[in-house]
Design a protein around this motif. Structure first.
Motif, short mmCIF file in Angstrom:
data_model
loop_
_atom_site.label_atom_id
_atom_site.label_comp_id
_atom_site.label_asym_id
_atom_site.label_seq_id
_atom_site.Cartn_x
_atom_site.Cartn_y
_atom_site.Cartn_z
N THR A 112 0.84 -1.19 0.00
CA THR A 112 0.00 0.00 0.00
C THR A 112 0.88 1.25 0.00
O THR A 112 1.98 1.26 0.54
CB THR A 112 -0.91 0.03 1.23
N GLY A 113 0.38 2.30 -0.61
CA GLY A 113 1.14 3.54 -0.67
C GLY A 113 0.95 4.22 -2.01
O GLY A 113 0.00 3.95 -2.74
N ILE A 114 1.85 5.11 -2.34
CA ILE A 114 1.78 5.91 -3.56
C ILE A 114 2.66 5.27 -4.63
O ILE A 114 3.83 5.00 -4.40
CB ILE A 114 2.24 7.35 -3.29
N GLY A 115 2.09 5.04 -5.81
CA GLY A 115 2.86 4.45 -6.90
C GLY A 115 3.61 5.50 -7.70
O GLY A 115 4.75 5.27 -8.11
N LEU A 116 3.00 6.63 -7.94
CA LEU A 116 3.62 7.69 -8.73
C LEU A 116 3.13 9.03 -8.23
O LEU A 116 1.93 9.22 -8.03
CB LEU A 116 3.26 7.52 -10.22
N ARG A 117 4.05 9.96 -8.03
CA ARG A 117 3.68 11.27 -7.48
C ARG A 117 4.37 12.39 -8.25
O ARG A 117 5.56 12.32 -8.54
CB ARG A 117 4.05 11.37 -6.00
N SER A 118 3.61 13.41 -8.58
CA SER A 118 4.15 14.62 -9.20
C SER A 118 3.93 15.77 -8.24
O SER A 118 2.80 16.03 -7.82
CB SER A 118 3.45 14.89 -10.54
N LYS A 119 5.00 16.46 -7.89
CA LYS A 119 4.90 17.55 -6.92
C LYS A 119 5.72 18.74 -7.39
O LYS A 119 6.90 18.63 -7.69
CB LYS A 119 5.40 17.08 -5.55
N ILE A 120 5.06 19.90 -7.47
CA ILE A 120 5.73 21.13 -7.89
C ILE A 120 5.55 22.17 -6.79
O ILE A 120 4.42 22.43 -6.35
CB ILE A 120 5.16 21.65 -9.22
N GLU A 121 6.61 22.76 -6.35
CA GLU A 121 6.57 23.82 -5.35
C GLU A 121 7.35 25.02 -5.89
O GLU A 121 8.53 25.17 -5.62
CB GLU A 121 7.15 23.34 -4.01
N SER A 122 6.66 25.85 -6.65
CA SER A 122 7.29 26.99 -7.30
C SER A 122 6.55 28.26 -6.94
O SER A 122 5.32 28.33 -7.03
CB SER A 122 7.30 26.81 -8.82
N GLY A 123 7.30 29.28 -6.52
CA GLY A 123 6.71 30.56 -6.18
C GLY A 123 6.81 31.57 -7.30
O GLY A 123 6.41 32.72 -7.16
N ALA A 124 7.34 31.14 -8.44
CA ALA A 124 7.52 32.06 -9.57
C ALA A 124 6.18 32.31 -10.27
O ALA A 124 5.26 31.50 -10.21
CB ALA A 124 8.53 31.49 -10.56
N TYR A 129 1.84 22.99 -13.92
CA TYR A 129 1.05 21.84 -14.31
C TYR A 129 1.64 20.60 -13.64
O TYR A 129 2.78 20.22 -13.92
CB TYR A 129 1.08 21.64 -15.84
N GLY A 130 0.87 20.00 -12.75
CA GLY A 130 1.36 18.81 -12.07
C GLY A 130 1.46 17.61 -12.98
O GLY A 130 2.32 16.76 -12.83
N PHE A 131 0.56 17.56 -13.97
CA PHE A 131 0.55 16.41 -14.88
C PHE A 131 -0.14 16.82 -16.18
O PHE A 131 -1.19 17.46 -16.15
CB PHE A 131 -0.19 15.23 -14.23
N ILE A 132 0.44 16.46 -17.30
CA ILE A 132 -0.16 16.72 -18.60
C ILE A 132 -0.24 15.42 -19.38
O ILE A 132 0.75 14.70 -19.50
CB ILE A 132 0.66 17.76 -19.41
N ALA A 133 -1.43 15.10 -19.86
CA ALA A 133 -1.63 13.94 -20.72
C ALA A 133 -2.23 14.43 -22.02
O ALA A 133 -3.34 14.97 -22.04
CB ALA A 133 -2.55 12.91 -20.06
N ASP A 134 -1.50 14.27 -23.10
CA ASP A 134 -1.94 14.76 -24.41
C ASP A 134 -1.82 13.63 -25.41
O ASP A 134 -0.72 13.16 -25.71
CB ASP A 134 -1.07 15.96 -24.82
N VAL A 135 -2.96 13.17 -25.90
CA VAL A 135 -2.98 12.04 -26.83
C VAL A 135 -3.59 12.51 -28.15
O VAL A 135 -4.64 13.15 -28.16
CB VAL A 135 -3.81 10.86 -26.27
N SER A 136 -2.94 12.21 -29.24
CA SER A 136 -3.47 12.56 -30.55
C SER A 136 -3.06 11.50 -31.56
O SER A 136 -2.16 10.70 -31.30
CB SER A 136 -2.96 13.94 -31.00
N GLY A 137 -3.70 11.49 -32.69
CA GLY A 137 -3.37 10.50 -33.71
C GLY A 137 -4.61 9.97 -34.38
O GLY A 137 -5.75 10.33 -34.03
N ALA A 138 -4.42 9.08 -35.32
CA ALA A 138 -5.52 8.56 -36.14
C ALA A 138 -6.04 7.22 -35.63
O ALA A 138 -6.50 6.38 -36.41
CB ALA A 138 -5.07 8.43 -37.59
#
Length: 199
Positions: A112-124, A129-138
């Motif tokens: 049990t636990g976290i399999g995959l983690r995205s973490k951003i700590e930016s003050g700028a 974007y913590g996660f982007i999924a972009d799928v395209s094609g025919a």
């Protein structure tokens, strides 16, 4: 051997400066910086491979900083700094926690636990974007994110934490900027976890 083409043969092991370079004949292991190598090649300290570019060389380093291990690609001199790292650039999958990955990157965790983690700590200023999924094609069908959850007493394919984002006029748990229609097959509840009707 004195000839430049001859091969020198040693009946036993070989040590240069005690632990500078060691060949253990009983195990056929080689050590650099250690007198007792436990593997075919074991080094004491970080190792690096360079392209031989002198002051402007590119280098990949593997080591241990006392807290964690690291693999780092670094450029010295002009344009110095860390550079991208490519895994299997000519094809093949990468697995973490699995020896048989079925995707370009597969993360497998058997506890049990976290399999995959995205973490951003930016003050700028700007947008994070913590996660982007972009799928395209025919293909027959494209799905940007495919979620599933099963096997537990309670299964939630998508769970949004009650503390992030917090309530506020400019905060949304789900925000769609797409003109496309939305489809939900099951019942939808507002203020209830057990809706008995479509809404």
């Amino acid at each position: 051997a004195t000839s430049t083409t001859a091969t020198s043969t040693f009946a036993g092991g070989l040590a240069i400066e005690t632990s500078g370079f060691v060949y253990d004949y009983s195990t056929n292991n080689v050590g650099i910086g250690t007198t007792g190598p436990n593997y075919k090649l074991e080094t004491y300290g970080d190792i690096a491979s360079s392209d031989g570019g002198g002051a402007n060389r590119n280098q990949i380093r593997i080591g241990w900083d006392g807290t964690y291990g690291f693999v780092d690609v670094f450029k010295y001199g002009t344009g110095s700094g860390s550079k991208p790292l490519s895994l299997n650039p000519n094809g093949g999958n990468v697995g973490i926690g699995t020896t048989n990955p079925g995707a370009k990157l597969e993360v497998n965790r058997s506890t049990t636990g976290i399999g995959l983690r995205s973490k951003i700590e930016s003050g700028a200023a700007g947008t994070n974007y913590g996660f982007i999924a972009d799928v395209s094609g025919a293909a027959t069908e494209n799905q940007g994110i495919y979620l599933g959850a099963s096997g537990a007493t309670t299964n939630k394919a998508l769970y949004i934490d009650d503390a992030a984002p917090s309530a506020g006029v400019n905060n949304w748990a789900i925000y769609s900027n797409s003109p496309a229609q939305s489809y939900i097959k099951g019942n939808v509840g507002i203020g209830t976890t057990g809706p008995g009707h479509k809404l």
